[in-house]
Design a protein around this motif. Structure first.
Motif, PDB file in Angstrom:
ATOM      1  N   ALA A   9       0.664  -1.191   0.130  1.00 16.40           N
ATOM      2  CA  ALA A   9       0.124   0.009  -0.011  1.00 16.40           C
ATOM      3  C   ALA A   9       0.905   1.161  -0.034  1.00 16.40           C
ATOM      4  CB  ALA A   9      -0.944  -0.117   1.198  1.00 16.40           C
ATOM      5  N   ARG A  10       1.940   1.340   0.740  1.00 19.52           N
ATOM      6  CA  ARG A  10       2.804   2.493   0.720  1.00 19.52           C
ATOM      7  C   ARG A  10       3.488   2.645  -0.409  1.00 19.52           C
ATOM      8  NH1 ARG A  10       5.554   1.205   6.733  1.00 19.52           N
ATOM      9  NH2 ARG A  10       4.127   2.574   8.220  1.00 19.52           N
ATOM     10  N   ALA A  11       3.989   1.510  -1.016  1.00 19.29           N
ATOM     11  CA  ALA A  11       4.936   1.690  -2.244  1.00 19.29           C
ATOM     12  C   ALA A  11       3.785   2.281  -3.351  1.00 19.29           C
ATOM     13  CB  ALA A  11       5.056   0.177  -2.750  1.00 19.29           C
ATOM     14  N   ALA A  12       2.506   1.759  -3.294  1.00 19.05           N
ATOM     15  CA  ALA A  12       1.479   2.229  -4.342  1.00 19.05           C
ATOM     16  C   ALA A  12       1.014   3.532  -4.053  1.00 19.05           C
ATOM     17  CB  ALA A  12       0.475   0.994  -4.810  1.00 19.05           C
ATOM     18  N   GLY A  13       1.257   4.289  -2.941  1.00 20.44           N
ATOM     19  CA  GLY A  13       0.452   5.375  -2.605  1.00 20.44           C
ATOM     20  C   GLY A  13      -0.950   5.457  -2.443  1.00 20.44           C
ATOM     21  N   ALA A  14      -1.467   4.074  -1.810  1.00 18.68           N
ATOM     22  CA  ALA A  14      -2.573   4.106  -1.467  1.00 18.68           C
ATOM     23  C   ALA A  14      -2.956   4.755  -0.048  1.00 18.68           C
ATOM     24  CB  ALA A  14      -3.189   2.582  -1.261  1.00 18.68           C
ATOM     25  N   ASP A  15      -4.060   5.116   0.159  1.00 17.96           N
ATOM     26  CA  ASP A  15      -4.202   5.686   1.484  1.00 17.96           C
ATOM     27  C   ASP A  15      -5.280   4.701   2.207  1.00 17.96           C
ATOM     28  OD1 ASP A  15      -6.474   6.306  -0.266  1.00 17.96           O
ATOM     29  OD2 ASP A  15      -6.760   8.273   0.455  1.00 17.96           O
ATOM     30  N   ALA A  16      -5.767   3.737   1.506  1.00 24.83           N
ATOM     31  CA  ALA A  16      -6.611   2.813   2.588  1.00 24.83           C
ATOM     32  C   ALA A  16      -6.658   1.516   2.043  1.00 24.83           C
ATOM     33  CB  ALA A  16      -8.255   3.426   2.161  1.00 24.83           C
ATOM     34  N   ILE A  17      -6.966   0.423   2.820  1.00 27.51           N
ATOM     35  CA  ILE A  17      -6.889  -1.130   2.710  1.00 27.51           C
ATOM     36  C   ILE A  17      -8.456  -1.375   2.954  1.00 27.51           C
ATOM     37  CG2 ILE A  17      -6.024  -3.181   3.436  1.00 27.51           C
ATOM     38  CD1 ILE A  17      -3.459  -1.843   3.760  1.00 27.51           C
ATOM     39  N   HIS A  18      -8.992  -2.277   1.893  1.00 32.61           N
ATOM     40  CA  HIS A  18     -10.252  -2.887   2.089  1.00 32.61           C
ATOM     41  C   HIS A  18      -9.768  -4.342   2.233  1.00 32.61           C
ATOM     42  CE1 HIS A  18     -14.128  -4.828   1.446  1.00 32.61           C
ATOM     43  NE2 HIS A  18     -14.758  -3.692   1.439  1.00 32.61           N
ATOM     44  N   PRO A  19     -10.119  -5.186   3.163  1.00 32.11           N
ATOM     45  CA  PRO A  19      -9.615  -6.579   3.293  1.00 32.11           C
ATOM     46  C   PRO A  19     -10.375  -7.783   2.636  1.00 32.11           C
ATOM     47  CG  PRO A  19     -10.936  -6.171   5.173  1.00 32.11           C
ATOM     48  CD  PRO A  19     -10.707  -4.553   4.261  1.00 32.11           C
ATOM     49  N   GLY A  20     -11.782  -7.141   1.960  1.00 36.63           N
ATOM     50  CA  GLY A  20     -12.715  -8.097   1.437  1.00 36.63           C
ATOM     51  C   GLY A  20     -13.104  -9.126   2.404  1.00 36.63           C
ATOM     52  N   TYR A  21     -13.422 -10.422   2.217  1.00 32.46           N
ATOM     53  CA  TYR A  21     -13.524 -11.337   3.290  1.00 32.46           C
ATOM     54  C   TYR A  21     -12.496 -12.479   3.317  1.00 32.46           C
ATOM     55  CZ  TYR A  21     -16.183 -13.183  -0.672  1.00 32.46           C
ATOM     56  OH  TYR A  21     -16.478 -13.559  -1.780  1.00 32.46           O
ATOM     57  N   GLY A  22     -12.460 -13.387   4.279  1.00 32.72           N
ATOM     58  CA  GLY A  22     -11.372 -14.350   4.605  1.00 32.72           C
ATOM     59  C   GLY A  22     -10.167 -13.749   4.676  1.00 32.72           C
ATOM     60  N   PHE A  23      -9.179 -14.478   4.503  1.00 29.92           N
ATOM     61  CA  PHE A  23      -7.743 -13.915   4.793  1.00 29.92           C
ATOM     62  C   PHE A  23      -7.477 -13.269   5.954  1.00 29.92           C
ATOM     63  CE2 PHE A  23      -7.025 -14.233   0.011  1.00 29.92           C
ATOM     64  CZ  PHE A  23      -6.583 -15.634  -0.035  1.00 29.92           C
ATOM     65  N   LEU A  24      -7.191 -11.814   5.992  1.00 29.04           N
ATOM     66  CA  LEU A  24      -6.935 -11.104   7.034  1.00 29.04           C
ATOM     67  C   LEU A  24      -8.074  -9.890   7.469  1.00 29.04           C
ATOM     68  CD1 LEU A  24      -3.319  -9.803   6.232  1.00 29.04           C
ATOM     69  CD2 LEU A  24      -3.952 -11.400   7.984  1.00 29.04           C
ATOM     70  N   SER A  25      -9.311 -10.329   6.901  1.00 31.99           N
ATOM     71  CA  SER A  25     -10.551  -9.459   7.228  1.00 31.99           C
ATOM     72  C   SER A  25     -11.085  -9.321   8.686  1.00 31.99           C
ATOM     73  CB  SER A  25     -11.704  -9.999   6.272  1.00 31.99           C
ATOM     74  OG  SER A  25     -12.081 -11.196   6.446  1.00 31.99           O
ATOM     75  N   GLU A  26     -10.851 -10.196   9.396  1.00 31.33           N
ATOM     76  CA  GLU A  26     -11.337 -10.107  10.659  1.00 31.33           C
ATOM     77  C   GLU A  26     -10.056 -10.466  11.855  1.00 31.33           C
ATOM     78  OE1 GLU A  26     -15.499 -12.054  11.272  1.00 31.33           O
ATOM     79  OE2 GLU A  26     -14.419 -13.256  10.265  1.00 31.33           O
ATOM     80  N   ASN A  27      -8.850 -10.127  11.226  1.00 38.13           N
ATOM     81  CA  ASN A  27      -7.586 -10.060  11.868  1.00 38.13           C
ATOM     82  C   ASN A  27      -7.451  -8.797  12.842  1.00 38.13           C
ATOM     83  OD1 ASN A  27      -4.718  -9.931  12.635  1.00 38.13           O
ATOM     84  ND2 ASN A  27      -4.519 -11.833  11.617  1.00 38.13           N
ATOM     85  N   ALA A  28      -7.778  -8.866  14.073  1.00 34.58           N
ATOM     86  CA  ALA A  28      -7.663  -7.362  14.707  1.00 34.58           C
ATOM     87  C   ALA A  28      -6.256  -6.889  14.612  1.00 34.58           C
ATOM     88  CB  ALA A  28      -8.103  -7.437  16.235  1.00 34.58           C
ATOM     89  N   ALA A  29      -5.203  -7.723  14.747  1.00 38.92           N
ATOM     90  CA  ALA A  29      -3.778  -7.128  14.924  1.00 38.92           C
ATOM     91  C   ALA A  29      -3.526  -6.484  13.402  1.00 38.92           C
ATOM     92  CB  ALA A  29      -2.910  -8.332  15.233  1.00 38.92           C
ATOM     93  N   PHE A  30      -3.803  -7.138  12.295  1.00 39.33           N
ATOM     94  CA  PHE A  30      -3.710  -6.426  11.042  1.00 39.33           C
ATOM     95  C   PHE A  30      -4.525  -5.011  10.893  1.00 39.33           C
ATOM     96  CE2 PHE A  30      -4.892  -6.237   6.526  1.00 39.33           C
ATOM     97  CZ  PHE A  30      -3.736  -5.896   5.933  1.00 39.33           C
ATOM     98  N   ALA A  31      -5.678  -5.067  11.250  1.00 46.56           N
ATOM     99  CA  ALA A  31      -6.475  -3.779  11.386  1.00 46.56           C
ATOM    100  C   ALA A  31      -5.726  -2.674  12.146  1.00 46.56           C
ATOM    101  CB  ALA A  31      -7.877  -4.188  12.033  1.00 46.56           C
TER     102      ALA A  31
END
Length: 631
Positions: free
Chosen positions: A70-92
């Motif tokens: 995200a930093r490399a691309a200059g994004a200002d937000a991340i959408h997790p979708g579902y699955g993977f890290l979507s319900e990972n509080a540490a990642f959020a």
């Protein structure tokens, strides 16, 4: 408003989020593993960043790599979708600490609902009805057994950190409790790193009802009504619909109000789902619907809610994450019509729903008939590394009956080859009288057994359509009788003109048909390299000309065929070895599953085509067993 959004996911949900973001003028960034370098979500994004090798544990599940992308691309937000890290509080939390916008609930809300026992205690305190059970700290086998005895059997043992049907055991009698508890704990420890459990009263006629909720940072929480997800196979949803059949306004008002209280209890922001279990033994009643858990993310089945409310839930997510209030108040939301979603998977129901991977040489999805959410196109591959979903097929009608008819029509129009799918299984589910009556419980598929997965035998109509389809190229080319592969099939009868005949083959069976008897046949067919496909009730059947078959082995003559692409991890026999019926010959590994292949009858191994470590494709001949003389 967010200006550039990175989607920390893949497949159809990544494509779904991108579509809305781009419509809102938000630039999109995809992330991809080695396996997904040419995937549809990568092609549709404005830019893409590589994050690692194919296994999810080395790419999509590495939060630090996603934040770096995200930093490399200059994004200002991340959408997790579902699955993977979507319900990972540490990642959020890591996303927000990196100065990025997290398109989801606050980490504290995820944590509050992350463990089932703590969540149930919280819900009980908030006045949300909870299934009778035990969520205590005393995890000793003796205490758990005494609590189960007090609740009354049958009871359900559930891992507090569980999900996806893992770490769950139904116990029908007291004498079975200790063994079930030990088994549940072993599975929970292996799957979640936590072997603690809770107990719940087993609901005898269960329906899975869930409510879509939405909160914002201004203290507003609304619901977008309920969905029914009762049609499940091994706790995995198969067909979902909204609204729930048989739901009266009084019960709807009670369950939706409880869902809002649940969301407010954890200061919820963004899209979430409160899942309830209903005892439907006397229909849906407010006093027999109990809280199960909260999914702190967008659900797979969110399109059915969008279809009956006219709301784009992803747009709401992006607006609320940007600090805006929820676009509509509760009294501005209403139900309009009926929607139904089927999950089209690359799997083979006939072979126990084994995943089916490989290239999508033919892929025709019912766009125009249904709303189609997919992450693949014709020519793409179904990867062995991830969830084998091909598409979500969503129907909307003014009534439930219209939604069923439209969804069935979409399944009839679905064409996938050579990857196997569950389309015929989905159609059989839709046709079930209990489903059509709206009286589905979560046990319906298990109760039906093999009835929903049986493949109907090929009928005369399919043979005739195949004959016409295989004959058409030569007929159109104007070839004379005796030319090409057709010469032997043109017959002579006294007092009648020569009549063209064609011999057609399907799975080793051959039939010779008079073409004049086939001219009235109709059906769906498509040419493929090896012959022609004919569909019946969403099930494809491959027909070939006999001289196209190559004279290879078939399973009927003792050939052991690979049921899916994979790696041979064990070979237990040698060439020339005598074997017994049912004896294990070798083991194939694919999509992290092991599949033992056994001898179909007693005999001798006369061919062994693979060794340990061999990579094989679906239906490759791995070995051949010659039956014993007295078999």
């Amino acid at each position: 408003m967010i200006s550039k959004l990175l989607i920390a996911n893949r497949g159809e949900i990544a494509c779904r989020v991108m579509r809305t973001a781009q419509e809102m003028g938000i630039a999109t960034v995809a992330v991809y593993s080695d396996a997904d370098a040419e995937a549809l979500h990568v092609r549709e994004a404005d830019e893409a960043v590589h994050i690692g090798p194919s296994p999810a544990a080395e790419s999509y599940l590495l939060g630090d790599r996603i934040i770096a992308a995200a930093r490399a691309a200059g994004a200002d937000a991340i959408h997790p979708g579902y699955g993977f890290l979507s319900e990972n509080a540490a990642f959020a939390r890591a996303v927000t600490e990196a100065g990025l916008v997290w398109v989801g609930p606050k980490p504290e809300s995820i944590e509050a609902m992350g463990l089932k026992d703590a969540a149930k205690k919280l819900m009980r305190a908030a006045g949300v009805p909870v299934t009778p059970g035990y969520e205590g700290d005393d995890q000793s086998p003796g205490r758990l057994k005494s609590e189960a005895d007090a609740i009354g059997y049958p009871v359900l043992i559930k891992a507090v950190a569980g999900g996806g049907g893992k770490g769950m055991r139904k116990v029908d009698a007291a004498e079975d409790f200790e063994a079930a508890l030990a088994s549940c704990r072993r599975e929970a420890a292996a799957s979640f790193g936590n072997d603690e459990v809770l107990l719940e009263k087993w609901i005898t006629s269960p329906r899975h009802i869930e409510v879509q909720v939405f909160g914002d940072s201004h203290g507003n929480v609304v619901h977008l009504f309920e969905r029914d997800c009762s049609l499940q196979r091994r706790h995995q949803k198969v067909i979902e619909e909204a609204p729930a059949p048989g739901m009266d306004e009084q019960t709807r008002e009670a369950i939706c109000a409880a869902a809002v209280r649940a969301a407010k209890a954890v200061d919820y922001e963004g899209a979430g789902t409160i899942e309830f279990i209903a005892d439907a033994s006397e229909g849906l009643r407010a006093d027999r619907i109990f809280f199960m858990e909260m999914n702190t993310r967008l659900q797979v089945e969110h399109p059915v809610t969008e279809e009956i409310t006219g709301v784009d839930l992803v747009e709401w997510q992006l607006r609320v994450a940007s600090g805006e209030p929820i676009p509509l108040a509760q009294d501005e939301l209403s139900i309009d019509g009926w929607a139904m979603e089927a999950r089209l998977y690359a799997e083979d129901p006939v072979s126990g729903f084994l995943p089916s991977t490989g290239p999508l040489e033919l892929l025709e999805l019912p766009d125009g008939i249904l709303r189609v959410e997919t992450g693949v196109e014709e020519g793409d591959e179904v990867s062995p590394f991830y969830d084998p979903m091909i598409a979500k097929l969503v129907a909307r009608g003014d009534t439930r009956e219209e939604a069923i008819i439209d969804l069935a029509a979409g399944l009839y129009a679905t064409r996938v080859w050579p990857v196997k799918t569950n389309a015929a299984f989905l159609l059989a589910c839709l046709s079930d009288p209990v489903f059509q009556a709206g009286e589905v419980t979560t046990g319906l598929i298990a109760e039906r057994g093999d009835a929903l997965t049986q493949v109907a035998p090929v009928g005369d109509a399919e043979w005739q359509v195949a004959a016409l389809s295989l004959f058409a190229p030569w007929f159109a080319a104007g070839e004379e009788p005796g030319a090409g592969p057709w010469g032997a099939n043109f017959g002579f009868r006294l007092n009648r003109p020569d009549a063209p005949r064609i011999t057609v083959q399907h799975l080793g069976e051959r039939r010779t048909l008079m073409l004049e008897d086939c001219t009235g046949a109709s059906g769906f067919s498509a040419p493929v390299e090896s012959g022609v496909l004919v569909w019946r009730d969403a099930q494809p059947y491959l027909f070939t000309l006999p001289n196209f078959s190559g004279g290879g082995h078939s399973a009927a003559d003792g050939a052991i065929l690979a049921p899916m692409p994979g790696k041979v991890i064990a070979v237990d026999v040698e060439h020339g070895q005598a074997v017994d019926a049912g004896q294990r010959l070798l083991v194939l590994e694919a999509m992290k599953m092991e599949h033992a292949l056994t001898a179909p009858f007693a005999g001798t191994v006369i061919e062994l085509s693979v060794s340990e470590g061999s990579q094989v494709q679906v239906e490759a001949v791995l070995a051949v067993v010659e039956p014993a003389a007295d078999t």
